[in-house]
Design an enzyme around this catalytic site. Sequence first.
Site, PDB file in Angstrom:
ATOM      1  N   ASP A 217      -2.083  -8.298  -2.481  1.00  0.00           N
ATOM      2  CA  ASP A 217      -1.435  -7.162  -1.831  1.00  0.00           C
ATOM      3  C   ASP A 217      -0.314  -6.689  -2.758  1.00  0.00           C
ATOM      4  OD1 ASP A 217       0.147  -5.477  -0.274  1.00  0.00           O
ATOM      5  OD2 ASP A 217      -0.126  -6.657   1.558  1.00  0.00           O
ATOM      6  N   HIS A 218      -0.504  -5.530  -3.324  1.00  0.00           N
ATOM      7  CA  HIS A 218       0.444  -5.066  -4.340  1.00  0.00           C
ATOM      8  C   HIS A 218       1.808  -4.721  -3.747  1.00  0.00           C
ATOM      9  CE1 HIS A 218       1.611  -4.115  -8.258  1.00  0.00           C
ATOM     10  NE2 HIS A 218       0.745  -3.171  -8.583  1.00  0.00           N
TER      11      HIS A 218
END
Length: 570
Positions: free
Chosen positions: A542-543
């Site tokens: 999850d950036h």
Amino acid sequence: MSTIEVKVPALGDFKDVPVIDVLVKPGDAVSKDDALVTLESEKATMDVPSPAAGTIKALRVKVGDRVSEGSVVVTLDAGEAGAAKPAAAKAAPQAPAAAKQAPSPASAGKRDGAAAATAPAAERPPKRPAPVAAPSGGVRLEVKVPAIGDFKDVPVIEVLVKAGDTVEQDDPLVTLESEKATMDVPAPAAGTVRELEVKAGDRVSEGSLVLVLETAGAPAPVAAREPAREEPAPIAPAAAPAPRAPAAGPPAPAPAPAGRPAPAVEEEGRVAVPHGSPSVRKLARELGVDLARVEPSGPRGRILHEDVQRYVKEVMSAAATGAPGIGLDVAPWPKVDFAKYGPVETRPLSRIKKISRKNLARNWVMIPHVTQHDEADITELEKFRVALNAEHAKEGVKVTLLAFLVKACVAALRRFPDFNASLDGDALVLKQYFHIGFAADTPGGLVVPVVKDADRKGVLELARELAELAQKARDGKLQLAEMQGGTFSISSLGGIGGTAFTPIINAPEVAILGVSRSVTRPVWDGAQFAPRLMLPLSLSYDHRVVDGAAAARFTSYLAALLADMRRAML
Ligand code: COA
């Protein structure tokens, strides 16, 4: 020029009322009666007006503070006009005689103190609704505008019910709005609305008939406290009324508080709170609607119930049709008659797929995924695994690569705790336990059983538990608890094939490791090409939580561990 401490005026036993808006800032010039702060109780919203013209010297409250009668809200340098009338400010906290009376017995019921403030018992002996038998056998109750102090000719700004509606006790029936306060007239008892006697725009005063309610019986609390009197035109119980306007307000109607526009506008960093009655605010809270986004249609920019409902409808239909700006701007799903092109068979989705498709779609759409690819040299690990299986063959435990992957991932998660976390609003929840989920392919679809406390288990124990959970998954016997609590997941397609893929993060986790099939290939060792067994790793993260550099470090470390598991001991 004199300095005035502007205080919350007499509010009866209305205590600890939250400040929902501060409408001025130091240095602002205000006129007499300009609204300074807005207070809101369960049943009323009201402004504290300036007792004089002048300049705001200091703010003494902020949004969220709770105030009671006499609390200082601002200090004001009164100008000529204000200085001439300091008595107005001093008079503000003084409760008028009526408001200082003890609340009527009926007002001591479950409702908040605001109700008590409206019951000037000394002036007006509490009248009770005299239940009148309705033809249907119920009791007809005339609901009238309760005691609202010296409020007269107050406009009805919204009628919240219609004939035939059933209401619960305390449900708002109509909303009245004076220059300085908005109040709901609540139902004195549960029942069915029979006749509506007012419409929006009508002006009412204390005692005006609002509607006739048919109840199953006399309102219990009233009946219990006092026998019904023979009064031809009963008034709603004193406990039911909405609160009075701030007593500090000048007796004569003041100009509308500068018609605060809604939707809210950003004013030098302050967001003006849009106006709506307490019941509108409650509705908005229940539906998660930000009132600042709602276009008002009520008088003087007030937001009505129907405005909130219209806003919700618009958002929902925009999301469904993919209108730009809200929801996803995508074309509608193609509707194709496939049979037109050839024979087809339609098969319903499995129960698991019906559930997982929604979760997968949500996770894919809501999480900004990035996948970091790497590979690990597992030549030595594979030799060890084969040897281990030979040693433990008799025990019936088969150690697959997955058990080592779980072990290595735990070590990597210890070193990079952000990967063992979940987003919670603006915060990251870092978990100090290691529950590792693994995707299992079953006839019904994909499920993710979770190995709890993987950090406390050895490879053999992990191998046994993985096999048991995978078998249970295939047999459709997994309990819900066995699929909950995961902190990180592994999706291994190594037994099937492939070189790389993009696994979808299993929210609310923040990363998932995809593993593809290992393959022996020539690897340059600095002097020569040597045959090495290489395992492809694909880490989706999850950036919002993990940066690319951190992901590269994570997979590099994981690859180093798998190349030499002794590193896990370091
Ligand atoms: N590379 C090469 N071979 C591998 C391997 C890899 N990365 N991973 C496993 N294998 C081998 C195993 O050693 C085993 O070989 P063997 O039969 O010669 O001993 C064989 O593949 C089958 O292994 P499997 O029974 O699948 O065990 P596992 O522990 O590796 O995997 C599950 C267990 C439950 C994860 C697996 O059965 C499964 O369901 N995988 C699918 C997961 C999935 O669908 N993911 C996609 C999500 S989008």
